[in-house]
Design an enzyme around this catalytic site. Structure first.
Site, PDB file in Angstrom:
ATOM      1  N   ASP A  51       0.881  -0.881   0.186  1.00  0.00           N
ATOM      2  CA  ASP A  51      -0.300   0.301  -0.232  1.00  0.00           C
ATOM      3  C   ASP A  51       0.866   1.045   0.217  1.00  0.00           C
ATOM      4  O   ASP A  51       1.355   2.094   0.948  1.00  0.00           O
ATOM      5  CB  ASP A  51      -0.830  -0.476   1.352  1.00  0.00           C
ATOM      6  CG  ASP A  51      -1.895  -1.107   1.054  1.00  0.00           C
ATOM      7  OD1 ASP A  51      -1.894  -2.362   0.749  1.00  0.00           O
ATOM      8  OD2 ASP A  51      -3.078  -1.581   2.415  1.00  0.00           O
ATOM      9  N   LYS A  73      -6.565   3.295  -2.770  1.00  0.00           N
ATOM     10  CA  LYS A  73      -7.929   3.392  -1.425  1.00  0.00           C
ATOM     11  C   LYS A  73      -7.541   4.679  -0.779  1.00  0.00           C
ATOM     12  O   LYS A  73      -6.528   5.843  -0.958  1.00  0.00           O
ATOM     13  CB  LYS A  73      -5.708   3.152  -0.385  1.00  0.00           C
ATOM     14  CG  LYS A  73      -5.680   2.386   0.743  1.00  0.00           C
ATOM     15  CD  LYS A  73      -4.924   2.010   1.014  1.00  0.00           C
ATOM     16  CE  LYS A  73      -4.905   2.034   3.025  1.00  0.00           C
ATOM     17  NZ  LYS A  73      -3.823   1.273   3.685  1.00  0.00           N
ATOM     18  N   LYS A  90     -10.081   0.510  -1.917  1.00  0.00           N
ATOM     19  CA  LYS A  90      -9.906  -0.048  -0.568  1.00  0.00           C
ATOM     20  C   LYS A  90     -10.507   1.656   0.597  1.00  0.00           C
ATOM     21  O   LYS A  90      -9.765   2.838  -0.441  1.00  0.00           O
ATOM     22  CB  LYS A  90      -8.484  -0.335  -0.136  1.00  0.00           C
ATOM     23  CG  LYS A  90      -8.430  -0.706   1.205  1.00  0.00           C
ATOM     24  CD  LYS A  90      -7.282  -1.429   1.851  1.00  0.00           C
ATOM     25  CE  LYS A  90      -6.375  -1.175   2.458  1.00  0.00           C
ATOM     26  NZ  LYS A  90      -5.611  -1.560   3.551  1.00  0.00           N
TER      27      LYS A  90
END
Length: 226
Positions: free
Chosen positions: A97, A160, A190
């Site tokens: 991430d 995300k 996300k």
């Protein structure tokens, strides 16, 4: 997925959306081990920990291992992010991430954002999953769309919402909807940051989230039907 469908998710079904997360600066190896054990009990998709906590010790079972890159500011040199990502993969991370430099978006340099992501993608090639944290709460709608386009062009697998550390805040239903509209069904979305109860988790899934970043996972899952 409609709201009605999402509210019918059982506790175990909802758990499969979850990256069970521990990114506190004072997290210890013992706490990471406990996180893994809790994830196995709860049945989450993964755990997400800081790169310095890799490799994660212990029997992982079905739990995937995720970590962060350029976290939490995104102000690292792209080459440094790439080295960090490569080392994390070598130490067992299956998902990365990464945080973008949102100032580049605000300066109209989505091309530099794309190049940043491309360097990390090259350092952590598929089948590693690459999620791009855009700090949606700090961006305009146009900037969110630009970040999503840059992420997709660079070969990311997910966009995300948030690190959970930015003062502007975390995930919102509106941002998740816009991100889903921007990437269609080509990328995952996300939602992370500030999701502390079942109702909020369901709202994020209804809006288009395909993964949730949670630190208070047990409390969120506790509100779900069996």
């Amino acid at each position: 997925m409609t709201a009605t469908d999402a509210t019918k998710l059982t506790r175990s079904e909802l758990a499969k959306y979850v990256d069970h997360t521990l990114l506190k600066t004072d997290a210890t190896p013992e706490q990471v081990s406990a996180l893994l054990e809790e994830a196995k009990v709860l049945g989450t998709y993964s755990i997400c920990v800081s790169p310095s906590m890799l490799p994660v010790e212990g029997e992982k079972g079905d739990i995937h291992i995720a970590t962060v890159c350029g976290f939490p500011s995104g102000k690292h040199h792209p080459g440094v992010k790439a080295v960090e990502a490569a080392r994390s993969v070598a130490e067992g991370a299956e998902e990365i991430d990464m945080v973008i430099d949102i100032a580049q978006l605000k300066a109209g340099r989505a091309d530099l954002v794309q190049q940043d992501i491309e360097q990390v993608r090259a350092a952590a090639p598929k089948p590693v999953i690459l999620k791009v944290i855009i700090e949606s709460a700090a961006l305009t709608d146009d900037e969110i769309v630009a970040a999503c386009k840059a992420s997709e062009a660079a070969g990311a697998d997910f966009v995300k919402t948030s690190t959970g550390f930015h003062p502007a805040g975390g995930a919102s239903v509106e941002a998740v909807k816009l991100m889903r509209e921007s990437v269609g069904d080509r990328l995952g979305v996300k939602a992370s940051g500030g999701i502390r109860d079942y109702e909020t988790a369901v709202a994020m899934i209804n809006a288009g989230a395909s993964r949730l970043g949670l630190s208070g996972t047990a409390a969120v899952l506790g509100g779900a039907p069996e």
